[in-house]
Motif scaffolding. Structure first.
Motif, PDB file in Angstrom:
ATOM      1  N   ILE A  29      61.002 -28.835  51.508  1.00 38.90           N
ATOM      2  CA  ILE A  29      60.372 -27.831  52.351  1.00 38.90           C
ATOM      3  C   ILE A  29      61.401 -26.896  53.002  1.00 38.90           C
ATOM      4  O   ILE A  29      61.147 -25.696  53.170  1.00 38.90           O
ATOM      5  N   VAL A  30      62.566 -27.405  53.377  1.00 35.00           N
ATOM      6  CA  VAL A  30      63.581 -26.555  53.991  1.00 35.00           C
ATOM      7  C   VAL A  30      64.940 -26.692  53.310  1.00 35.00           C
ATOM      8  O   VAL A  30      65.937 -26.193  53.820  1.00 35.00           O
ATOM      9  N   SER A  31      64.980 -27.354  52.175  1.00 36.62           N
ATOM     10  CA  SER A  31      66.259 -27.564  51.498  1.00 36.62           C
ATOM     11  C   SER A  31      66.721 -26.337  50.725  1.00 36.62           C
ATOM     12  O   SER A  31      67.836 -26.326  50.201  1.00 36.62           O
ATOM     13  N   TRP A  32      65.909 -25.297  50.657  1.00 37.16           N
ATOM     14  CA  TRP A  32      66.261 -24.097  49.905  1.00 37.16           C
ATOM     15  C   TRP A  32      67.091 -23.115  50.737  1.00 37.16           C
ATOM     16  O   TRP A  32      67.550 -22.089  50.216  1.00 37.16           O
ATOM     17  N   LEU A  33      67.312 -23.407  51.995  1.00 39.25           N
ATOM     18  CA  LEU A  33      67.962 -22.441  52.884  1.00 39.25           C
ATOM     19  C   LEU A  33      69.385 -22.128  52.438  1.00 39.25           C
ATOM     20  O   LEU A  33      69.780 -20.961  52.339  1.00 39.25           O
ATOM     21  N   THR A  34      70.170 -23.157  52.161  1.00 41.71           N
ATOM     22  CA  THR A  34      71.563 -22.934  51.753  1.00 41.71           C
ATOM     23  C   THR A  34      71.624 -22.229  50.398  1.00 41.71           C
ATOM     24  O   THR A  34      72.492 -21.368  50.174  1.00 41.71           O
ATOM     25  N   VAL A  35      70.711 -22.575  49.494  1.00 42.97           N
ATOM     26  CA  VAL A  35      70.680 -21.918  48.185  1.00 42.97           C
ATOM     27  C   VAL A  35      70.425 -20.426  48.358  1.00 42.97           C
ATOM     28  O   VAL A  35      71.052 -19.587  47.691  1.00 42.97           O
ATOM     29  N   ALA A  36      69.489 -20.077  49.236  1.00 46.19           N
ATOM     30  CA  ALA A  36      69.173 -18.668  49.458  1.00 46.19           C
ATOM     31  C   ALA A  36      70.400 -17.909  49.976  1.00 46.19           C
ATOM     32  O   ALA A  36      70.684 -16.781  49.536  1.00 46.19           O
ATOM     33  N   ARG A  37      71.145 -18.498  50.886  1.00 47.66           N
ATOM     34  CA  ARG A  37      72.335 -17.821  51.414  1.00 47.66           C
ATOM     35  C   ARG A  37      73.414 -17.656  50.344  1.00 47.66           C
ATOM     36  O   ARG A  37      74.039 -16.600  50.235  1.00 47.66           O
TER      37      ARG A  37
END
Length: 563
Positions: free
Chosen positions: A431-439
């Motif tokens: 649910i929130v593990s995509w944050l670092t990938v997006a950056r």
């Protein structure tokens, strides 16, 4: 005259050019024109050499990365380890291992062994226990200090100590009752069987056979009536009561904490909403289970006769007939001849099989969580990096806000609210593990969006979608692949932490984290139950991290760790 002079002027010039167009002699063979199939080959061959006749070899990011990766021995070894783990997980049902769900209570907490069978370990364990009890009853003449030292030892070491005093030093003898108990155990070890019943078929009046799971309700009911000798109507009434009670229990499990009146309302709604085919399925399962129960008792009787005759060799596969009404296949083996390389757990299940199947769940959670986070993060990060402006501002502010939230606390709350379900676990982890990938992807896209190939695509009228997902994202795959390999261990660790807290994978499924969590209580007495799952998980995590580091160095030629 003018015409003659013109002719004279022209003639010498024409004759001067004649030597330049000397015709080919008739004796020289005329070369045929190249066919269409030969032309591409010549062109291809011509393209492989430069003007100095040196072979030109093409190069790409992937081939260059693979060349550098092969020089990193640790990364190559880690890649082999990951491949072995993947092979074991994919082909676990076909491996020569015991069932990971088979419970044999007599095999509880047996230690690992490469040579001793479960029966030998059971006998040894029982013998040590009896000698320890006899030693505590007897007066061994030990000093107070020695007795205190023995009492401080773990239980298994106390058993070894008293066993040595009694068995090896002869200071303790077993009573007749204890010796008879050991003799009975030895007899059970030699005679008890473990068998599975497969392919139960009903023998019809015309001698044809049909599997019971292919029969309808009426035919299964009549077959069961023939087997028991009772009226079909009586058996149907009994099955109807049992099925409705089963449905009531299922409704109660789905709606915990409701009152009896509310449970009755839910139960009636469930019954009213069920179709005739659904009810027939319940009836068929109920009647088939009863027939399987009769077959189990019959197989136990016939196998005991086979063992007493002494003519059978195990493992054994036989086809038995029950009352001339049913035929079934039996696969039998000596129950206590199993060898547990990694020992057993608290209910007698094979730890090796549990670790292999637990690896299936853990690796699947790591892969699905990583794939989900990479897809979401790549899409949002690429759009934010290329479009910029308000789109970039909104997406990045959402990322910043979600970064400020306690990640593990959110996952724990989500699992506690929506229940311990494997799908809920996947969603909670992603649910929130995509944050670092997006950056990471956003930064890569920003560094590439002003490149020449992007300007060329824009000048040709390519759409934003095509530029982002056909040109920019493929050129960022190196960074994405490296990041993905490093995220898989992170997801496995998160799942292990949740399983350790009791919020991860629920029984009957198991993961490395749940196996470690189950072994905490008996860690001092049965250390193998924690050691082997922890070792399997640690080796895989180390391999993934080393492989990720190797891929990072391979895809980044300017890395400080380049080879």
């Amino acid at each position: 005259m003018a015409d003659d002079k013109h002719k004279e002027d022209i003639t010498p010039r024409n004759t001067a050019k004649e030597p330049m167009h000397t015709p080919v002699p008739d004796t020289e063979p005329i070369k045929p024109e190249p066919s269409e199939k030969e032309i591409p080959e010549k062109e291809e061959q011509a393209g492989q050499f430069n003007e100095f006749q040196q072979e030109i070899k093409g190069n790409s990011l992937t081939s260059d990365a693979w060349r550098r990766l092969k020089k990193n021995k640790m990364a190559v070894a880690s890649l082999i380890v990951v491949i072995v783990y993947a092979f074991l997980s994919l082909f676990a049902p076909f491996l020569p291992i015991y069932s990971h769900t088979k419970i044999i209570l007599e095999h509880q907490n047996l230690r690992p062994s490469l040579t001793q069978t479960a029966g030998e370990l059971m006998y040894e364990k029982k013998e040590k226990e009896l000698y320890a009890i006899a030693a505590k009853r007897a007066d061994l003449g030990l000093s107070e200090e020695e007795e205190e030292r023995v009492e401080r030892l773990p239980v298994n070491q106390q058993f070894d100590y008293y066993y040595d005093l009694g068995k090896n030093q002869g200071k303790v003898t077993l009573s007749d009752r204890d010796q008879r108990s050991l003799d009975r155990l030895k007899e059970d070890i030699e005679t008890e069987l473990l068998f599975d019943i497969k392919n139960i078929e009903y023998i019809r009046s015309d001698d044809s056979t049909v599997k019971i799971d292919k029969m309808g309700v009426e035919e299964v009911l009549q077959a069961y009536a023939d087997l028991t000798g009772l009226e079909a109507s009586v058996l149907m009434d009994q099955a109807d009561k049992e099925v409705k009670e089963q449905i009531r229990k299922e409704v109660q499990i789905k709606n915990p904490g409701v009152t009896d009146e509310e449970l009755e309302i839910f139960y009636q709604k469930t019954l009213d909403g069920m179709s005739e085919s659904d009810m027939n399925n319940y009836y068929e399962e109920n009647l088939e289970a009863k027939i399987i129960g009769f077959a189990t008792r019959d197989a136990n009787r016939q196998l005991k006769e086979v063992v007493e005759s002494g003519s059978a060799e195990f493992p054994l596969t036989e086809i038995f007939t029950m009352d001339n009404l049913f035929e079934y296949e039996v696969e039998a083996s000596k129950k206590h001849d199993r060898i547990y390389v990694f020992g057993t757990d608290y209910v007698g299940r094979d730890m090796l099989a549990r670790i292999i199947y637990g690896g299936q769940i853990s690796i699947m959670i790591g892969l699905i969580g990583t794939i989900t986070s990479v897809i979401i993060g790549t899409i949002l990060g690429a759009l934010a990096g290329y479009i910029g402006g308000k789109t970039d501002y909104i997406i990045m502010r959402v990322v910043d806000v979600m970064y400020g939230l306690p990640y593990m606390l959110m996952v724990i709350i989500f699992m506690a609210v929506f229940g311990r379900n494997i799908l809920n676990l996947f969603f909670a982890l992603a649910i929130v593990s995509w944050l670092t990938v997006a950056r990471v992807v956003r930064g890569q896209i920003i560094s590439l969006k002003n490149s020449e190939f992007v300007e060329a695509a824009m000048s040709m009228g390519a759409s934003t979608r095509r530029i982002v997902f056909k040109h920019l994202v493929p050129n960022s795959l190196g960074v994405i692949i490296v990041f993905s390999t490093l995220r898989i261990p992170a997801f496995i660790m998160l799942e292990s932490f949740l399983s350790f807290l009791g919020l991860g994978v629920s029984a009957p499924m198991a993961s490395w984290g749940s196996l470690i969590g189950d072994s905490v209580e008996g860690m001092n007495l049965y250390p193998w139950r924690m050691f082997f799952p922890a070792a399997a998980m640690s080796v895989f995590l180390f391999a993934m991290n080393f492989m990720g580091d190797g891929l990072r160095d391979a895809f980044d030629p300017q890395s400080k760790n380049q080879l």
